[in-house]
Scaffold this motif. Structure first.
Motif, short mmCIF file in Angstrom:
data_model
loop_
_atom_site.label_atom_id
_atom_site.label_comp_id
_atom_site.label_asym_id
_atom_site.label_seq_id
_atom_site.Cartn_x
_atom_site.Cartn_y
_atom_site.Cartn_z
N LEU A 1 0.84 -1.19 0.00
CA LEU A 1 0.00 0.00 0.00
C LEU A 1 0.87 1.24 0.00
CD1 LEU A 1 -2.63 -1.04 2.70
CD2 LEU A 1 -2.86 -1.20 0.22
N ASP A 2 0.45 2.25 -0.77
CA ASP A 2 1.17 3.52 -0.69
C ASP A 2 0.73 4.29 0.54
OD1 ASP A 2 -1.23 4.95 -1.27
OD2 ASP A 2 -0.91 4.59 -3.42
N HIS B 1 -0.78 7.17 1.04
CA HIS B 1 -2.11 7.78 1.06
C HIS B 1 -3.21 6.74 1.24
CE1 HIS B 1 -0.45 11.68 0.01
NE2 HIS B 1 0.24 11.11 -0.98
N THR B 2 -3.04 5.55 0.59
CA THR B 2 -4.04 4.48 0.74
C THR B 2 -4.04 3.93 2.15
OG1 THR B 2 -3.77 3.86 -1.59
CG2 THR B 2 -4.80 2.25 -0.14
N ALA C 1 -5.74 6.36 4.48
CA ALA C 1 -7.20 6.35 4.28
C ALA C 1 -7.83 5.14 4.97
CB ALA C 1 -7.53 6.35 2.79
N LEU C 2 -7.18 3.98 4.86
CA LEU C 2 -7.70 2.79 5.53
C LEU C 2 -7.67 2.94 7.04
CD1 LEU C 2 -6.13 -0.04 3.31
CD2 LEU C 2 -8.55 0.62 3.45
N TRP D 1 -10.46 5.15 8.14
CA TRP D 1 -11.74 4.41 8.02
C TRP D 1 -11.96 3.52 9.23
CZ3 TRP D 1 -12.31 -1.00 6.84
CH2 TRP D 1 -13.62 -1.40 6.63
#
Length: 258
Positions: free
Chosen positions: A5-6, A8-9, A12-13, A16
């Motif tokens: 995963l980068d 930013h991803t 975001a996770l 969440w």
């Protein structure tokens, strides 16, 4: 090993998961528990099958009411002390719904002891056994062979308290009150015992079937025992009075033997 995963991803996770209520990380790597073998999965709490109540932990076993009754009865040195011990016994639920303790009636030390089943409405009201219609019939039956509760008969019951709606006593109720009955017999010391009805036969002899047992002598509590039809049964079945008369004659003959 680098994550796939980068930045930013992954951020975001994480945000969440925080929105879902996650507050702490419990491992460096995520774990899919559905992919774990059965022996590695956390133990699930046992649940009741659909339609069944959830299992309830067994309550610790309390004191045995029969043993408590036996100890209380053994301490009674005379009939007055026995009556007081029965009045203080609080482990029989029947006591809570009864008006009076029905202990006994008649002549203490009489040669004949009659053991009935349990008090009815009239007995519960007056605190004496066999005072209703069945009691009146019993008095006539005894008078026919020269016996009377005022002269030579002593009367008690298996249970001293009236069961609700005059239902039959339960086995556990009989069991917890039997030590008092045994002590009652020992202190009264009659020559013989008359058992009136099925419940009395069950309590004293461990047998039922009064139509088979009546009129046949047995032995219990160190005494000769004669089962007979309960007067209440005779009121419902007058045709059985002929058999009851034969049993009364058998009782009279036994008393005349000595």
């Amino acid at each position: 090993m680098e994550s796939g995963l980068d930045h930013h991803t992954a951020r975001a996770l994480l945000e969440w998961q925080v929105e879902l209520g996650a507050t702490d990380a419990i491992g460096d790597q995520p774990v899919n528990r559905y992919d774990l073998p059965d022996h590695a999965r956390p133990a699930a709490k046992s649940a009741a099958a659909p339609g069944q109540a959830a299992p309830v932990a067994a309550k610790p076993k309390g004191p045995d009411p029969v043993e408590i009754a036996r100890a209380a009865a053994a301490r009674a040195g005379d009939l007055d002390a026995l009556k007081a011990a029965m009045a203080e016994f609080d482990l029989c639920e029947l006591k809570k719904g009864a008006r009076n303790l029905v202990f006994a009636d008649g002549v203490r030390g009489a040669p004949v002891m009659i053991i009935g089943e349990a008090p009815g409405r009239d007995e519960d009201r007056e605190g004496r056994p066999f005072v209703g219609r069945a009691g009146q019939l019993l008095d006539r039956m005894l008078a026919a062979i020269g016996l009377s509760r005022t002269e030579n008969v002593y009367i008690t019951n298996v249970l001293p308290w009236r069961p609700p709606q005059n239902r039959d006593p339960r086995p556990d109720e009989i069991a917890m009150m039997k030590p008092f009955l045994e002590r009652h017999v020992a202190l009264s010391d009659p020559r013989l015992i008359v058992l009136m009805g099925n419940i009395s036969c069950q309590a004293v002899l461990g047998k039922r079937g009064i139509t088979r047992l009546h009129g046949h002598w047995d032995q219990a509590m160190g005494k000769p025992v004669l089962p007979m039809f309960h007067p209440a049964y005779l009121l419902r079945q007058p045709s059985a009075k002929r058999l009851a008369w034969a049993d009364l004659l058998e009782l009279r003959a036994r008393l005349n033997e000595s």
